[in-house]
Design a protein around this motif. Sequence first.
Motif, PDB file in Angstrom:
ATOM      1  N   GLY A   1      41.770  15.517  64.204  1.00 41.12           N
ATOM      2  CA  GLY A   1      41.870  17.012  63.875  1.00 41.12           C
ATOM      3  C   GLY A   1      41.678  17.740  65.506  1.00 41.12           C
ATOM      4  N   THR A   2      40.937  17.233  66.375  1.00 39.80           N
ATOM      5  CA  THR A   2      40.705  17.570  67.716  1.00 39.80           C
ATOM      6  C   THR A   2      42.076  17.548  68.438  1.00 39.80           C
ATOM      7  N   VAL A   3      42.940  16.717  68.142  1.00 43.26           N
ATOM      8  CA  VAL A   3      44.198  16.632  68.731  1.00 43.26           C
ATOM      9  C   VAL A   3      45.208  17.744  68.129  1.00 43.26           C
ATOM     10  N   ARG A   4      45.019  17.870  66.823  1.00 42.63           N
ATOM     11  CA  ARG A   4      45.789  18.773  66.281  1.00 42.63           C
ATOM     12  C   ARG A   4      45.318  20.339  66.476  1.00 42.63           C
ATOM     13  N   LEU A   5      44.318  20.425  66.872  1.00 44.11           N
ATOM     14  CA  LEU A   5      43.695  21.721  67.126  1.00 44.11           C
ATOM     15  C   LEU A   5      44.201  21.866  68.597  1.00 44.11           C
ATOM     16  N   ALA A   6      44.207  21.095  69.356  1.00 44.43           N
ATOM     17  CA  ALA A   6      44.462  21.248  70.922  1.00 44.43           C
ATOM     18  C   ALA A   6      45.800  21.430  71.099  1.00 44.43           C
ATOM     19  N   LEU A   7      46.817  20.877  70.098  1.00 41.79           N
ATOM     20  CA  LEU A   7      48.295  21.283  69.928  1.00 41.79           C
ATOM     21  C   LEU A   7      48.532  22.694  69.274  1.00 41.79           C
ATOM     22  N   GLY A   8      47.594  23.230  68.812  1.00 38.82           N
ATOM     23  CA  GLY A   8      47.993  24.312  68.252  1.00 38.82           C
ATOM     24  C   GLY A   8      48.351  24.504  66.787  1.00 38.82           C
TER      25      GLY A   8
END
Length: 679
Positions: free
Chosen positions: A503-510
Amino acid sequence: MTDATPATQRFRGDSSILRRSFSSRTSPLRLARPVRDPAVEKAGQNKETEMPDRERARDWVRRAACLLASVVGAYYITWRLLFSINTDALWFAIPLWVAETFGLVSSLLFFYTVWDTRSRRPAPAPRDGLRVDIFVPTYNEPMWMVRRTILGALAVTYPHETYLLDDGRRPEAEALARELWCRYIARPSNEGAKAGNLNYAMRQSSGDFIAIFDTDHVPMPEFLDRTLGYFENERLAFVQSPQEYYNVDSFQHHTDRKNRRTWHEQSLFYRVIQPGKDRWNSAFFCGSCGVMRRTALDDVGGFATETITEDMHTSMRMHARGWRSAYHGEVLALGLAAQTAAPYHLQRLRWGQGTMQVMRREGPFGARGLTLHQRINYFASALHYFDGLQRLVLYMAAPLCVATGVLPIRGANLAFVVRLLAYYGASMVAFRLAGRGYGKFLATERFHMIRFFTYMRACTGLVARRKLRFKVSPKAAPGSADRRTMLPIIAVCLYVALCVVGGTVRLALGHDDNLPAFWINLAFSTWAAYLVAAALYATVRTTDFRQTPRAHAGLPIHWVTGRQTGIGVLVDVSERGAAVLLPHGSSPRGSVSFQLEWPGQSLAAEGVVRRWTNVEQGILLGLEWPEAEGDDAIVLARLAGELTARHYLLTFDRPWDRLGLLQLRRGHRRSARRRSLHI
């Protein structure tokens, strides 16, 4: 002494317990209960009209909290179904809503059960001449444990016969029964497990009433004096008393020695839920620390052998036949709780599978003769074991939202958060108040995480057609935590970690356009991670490498080692060793001998020094000796039993939480805090 060789002259003491007439013996265990203070009694009499009014007011506060939580919960669940279900993700939304609804139903049943937990009036003194048998069933328990329980049973003051029911057919158990002058019964087979053992013993005995103690529960002398009086009601089938445990450092305990408080996972059941069930004539026999009427057992065909929870099954049959039950809330026996995680899980699995067997065979709604209140109470007890499935859904939901962005809720906004917080806040307050000092939210949630997979396995008993084996939980098994018991918790840990990372990676990628929902679900994922950490820590930290549990002593001794001698403190003692505290400057070498003089007991012993620790109060020594036998073992077992009861009743026999009792002020305050010795 039976042997005069130096090797066996390690212990000397009062072994008068070997007298054959135990019914007239006065035991120092009676000193375990606080001595009456006339001044306090007079003050209490002056307030006898005030206290009932105050307690009734507290009860209405609790009931108001339960009603408020019920209304808020019903509103929340209804709102969730009608206005917040995400129809685009029904595969996710429906299971989560069902899990939340399960939680509400469980809360409503809990509030219903504990609505009124007022204790029964004390039973009158039993009349003379009642024929009573005490059964102590055993299979493979160690002899020191059997000895402690038999000595406790023989010390019960009301005249009775004591029977050791040995399903292991062990020569050492038969020899112990002969040595202690109790009756010994061993049947030719193990058919029916514990229930079959009890039924066989009933055919070999003739008492009108049967008291039952598992081998790990030691009765107190007044047990029969406090319980037999209830049987003046000729329709009363059994009396159950609480099961409390003296090893307060066990896996299922949370103990604060500094403030002299302890709580264990079954405290809420025995101190609150069972008294609540008793109001509805629904308290059930729990396998130990209870007294049964023989005619009631005969009326239902003896102890139920069809399931591995013969206690609950037999109780349901008695209630269905119109018999009544009673719950006596006073601690009248002390047991040994599962010290580590493995026996804890084994015991809960057996309870859960046996309950599912009872539900499949008869069930609260299938058994004829039960009242509506009894059906509801038995259903509530069975529903408890489906908690594992609900917890799995809750543990998985929030991390899945974080990882994928798929939401089971339509419009996760401030309105949803307000309703959610109102529901959970009202429920937590009601749980704490209804728990009457035993409702510990964080500790309860930790045990939910610890046992969720065990309860899931237990639910298979509802559909399993194979015969389940009665497995005895080895409560005194020494060792560290079984790593296999941690695998389900570790799996949840890995799942949460991977979801949060994803989820953190997905958030960072917008790729997440709903930030409020992300942070809300991240908060719930953090809560799940906290429970994982707490459960793993509780499992790993609880280890036990002693063959026998120690009894807290705190008594003065006169010690000798080499040419040194002096006054010290016996910190604790068991059949295999002791801890003694010597003054600073002592130089113990090799072995230490000591002598204890205590009202009703005397002991002289010698042990090899196995541990040496400098503490603030002096030098703490760990002594070890070979497991005692014969008269020596009786002396140590009797002393350990009496010290255990005294320490527990005077130190820990009180509710944990004053706020849950609605007692916001202390009744008294010490002038100075006692200093404790931590070992």
